[in-house]
Design an enzyme around this catalytic site. Structure first.
Site, PDB file in Angstrom:
ATOM      1  N   ASP A  62     -10.879   3.358   3.790  1.00 17.43           N
ATOM      2  CA  ASP A  62     -11.348   1.809   3.801  1.00 17.43           C
ATOM      3  C   ASP A  62     -12.768   1.657   3.497  1.00 17.43           C
ATOM      4  O   ASP A  62     -13.364   0.729   3.264  1.00 17.43           O
ATOM      5  CB  ASP A  62     -10.805   1.221   5.092  1.00 17.43           C
ATOM      6  N   LYS A  75       0.881  -1.041  -0.091  1.00 17.17           N
ATOM      7  CA  LYS A  75      -0.150   0.089   0.040  1.00 17.17           C
ATOM      8  C   LYS A  75       0.936   1.176   0.160  1.00 17.17           C
ATOM      9  O   LYS A  75       0.654   2.212  -0.903  1.00 17.17           O
ATOM     10  CB  LYS A  75      -0.951   0.079   1.204  1.00 17.17           C
ATOM     11  N   GLN A 134      -4.476  -0.989   9.569  1.00 15.25           N
ATOM     12  CA  GLN A 134      -4.408  -2.153   8.942  1.00 15.25           C
ATOM     13  C   GLN A 134      -5.107  -3.281  10.156  1.00 15.25           C
ATOM     14  O   GLN A 134      -4.636  -3.107  11.358  1.00 15.25           O
ATOM     15  CB  GLN A 134      -2.898  -2.583   8.817  1.00 15.25           C
TER      16      GLN A 134
END
Ligand code: NAP
Length: 284
Positions: free
Chosen positions: A121, A54, A98
């Site tokens: 997200d 990422k 995460q």
């Protein structure tokens, strides 16, 4: 019938190039580059790989990457305080924490602490609610990526029967909402579903997000169905396999995503698209 391959790697590259071009245009207009903060707590090996990818892709498209790596012993309060600082930082347009988090940290509390405008997200209740209400802003990346892949088939989804296997908050549920918004008739299956093979056989579109290697059998797939395999499982030989028995399903489907190289790369591409959108939304 032998299915055509929905090449997530290639489509993700196209999306990434589009994002990079728009970032460059924004910067040329005098805007600051979008910034994405990726927060990692602990040393989960898979998470470390995801986070590295990422961050690398973020820089690759000309965005600023802010890295925050914390020990697994970080307290929940300390993580929430770190999120507060990122919420207040004008250089940060997107925040991603995460998952999974260490057991002593409540992931719901963490997700809900993120400013919904920076929730790239798409997991915050506000953003999920917008999707429920058919007015999405920041959309959960994996289902958003699946929709972009379905677009590649060139087929209309209107009126198709879509069967989603799995009802998790990050895959199955938002996927079903995306398909509903695209005017599919949607059936959501889970571990208590009766006659799963019979239901999957009705699917013009089948999306598998189960987390069990080669769980969906080839003879569950209706001739000509479009199959999207979200599953990422590590086989006994160490190789990645999906939730669908790929070769058997490929013999019946019209389109199918491979694993690896299907949905996986799309998730990162849509994360970058969301970060750009978050920056654009902030500009008004
Ligand atoms: P999860 O939270 O464990 O959810 C799995 C879902 O599958 C649950 O809804 C569960 O039903 C259902 N299920 C389990 N056994 C079943 C059975 N025998 N019959 C029917 N349904 C069954 O997993 P997840 O986070 O959604 O992830 C699913 C898969 O997608 C995993 O392989 C994960 O690695 C992968 N994934 C990939 C990406 C990507 O970028 N490609 C992103 C996220 C996840 P219940 O609700 O009844 O328990």
């Amino acid at each position: 019938m032998t299915a055509r391959i929905l090449d997530g790697k290639a489509v993700a590259q196209t999306v990434t190039q589009e994002v990079a071009a728009r970032v460059a245009a924004r910067v040329a207009e005098g805007h600051a580059p979008p910034g994405l903060a990726v927060v990692l707590v602990g040393e989960n090996a898979a998470s470390q790989v995801y986070v590295r990818n990422k961050r690398r892709t973020t820089e690759h498209v000309g965005m600023r990457s802010f890295a925050y790596d914390y020990q697994a012993t970080l307290s929940e309060d300390a993580l929430l305080a770190a999120i507060d600082r990122l919420n207040a930082n004008p250089d940060v347009h997107g925040i991603l924490v995460q998952l999974p988090l260490p057991k002593h940290i409540d992931p719901e509390k963490v997700v809900e602490r993120i400013d919904p405008g920076k929730d790239v997200d798409g997991f915050h209740p506000y953003n999920v609610g917008r999707l429920v209400l058919k007015s999405p802003t920041l959309r959960p990346c994996t289902p958003f990526g699946c929709m972009r892949l379905l677009q590649e088939t060139g087929e209309s989804l209107v009126g198709k029967h879509a069967v989603v296997i799995g009802q998790s908050n990050i895959v199955g549920r938002p996927m079903a909402l995306e398909l509903l918004m695209a005017r599919c008739t949607v059936t959501i299956c889970h571990s208590a579903t009766r006659d799963l093979p019979g239901i999957v056989r009705q699917g013009d579109v089948v999306v598998a997000g189960v987390g069990r290697p080669r769980f969906v059998q080839g003879d569950w797939i209706r001739d000509g169905a479009i199959v999207v395999d979200v599953g990422i499982n590590r086989g006994e030989d160490g190789k990645l396999v999906g939730d669908v028995d790929f070769e058997a399903a490929k013999a019946r489907a019209s389109w199918i995503t491979p694993v690896p190289g299907g949905v996986g790369p799309m998730t990162i591409a849509m994360l970058l698209a969301n970060t750009l959108r978050a920056a654009e939304l902030r500009d008004g």
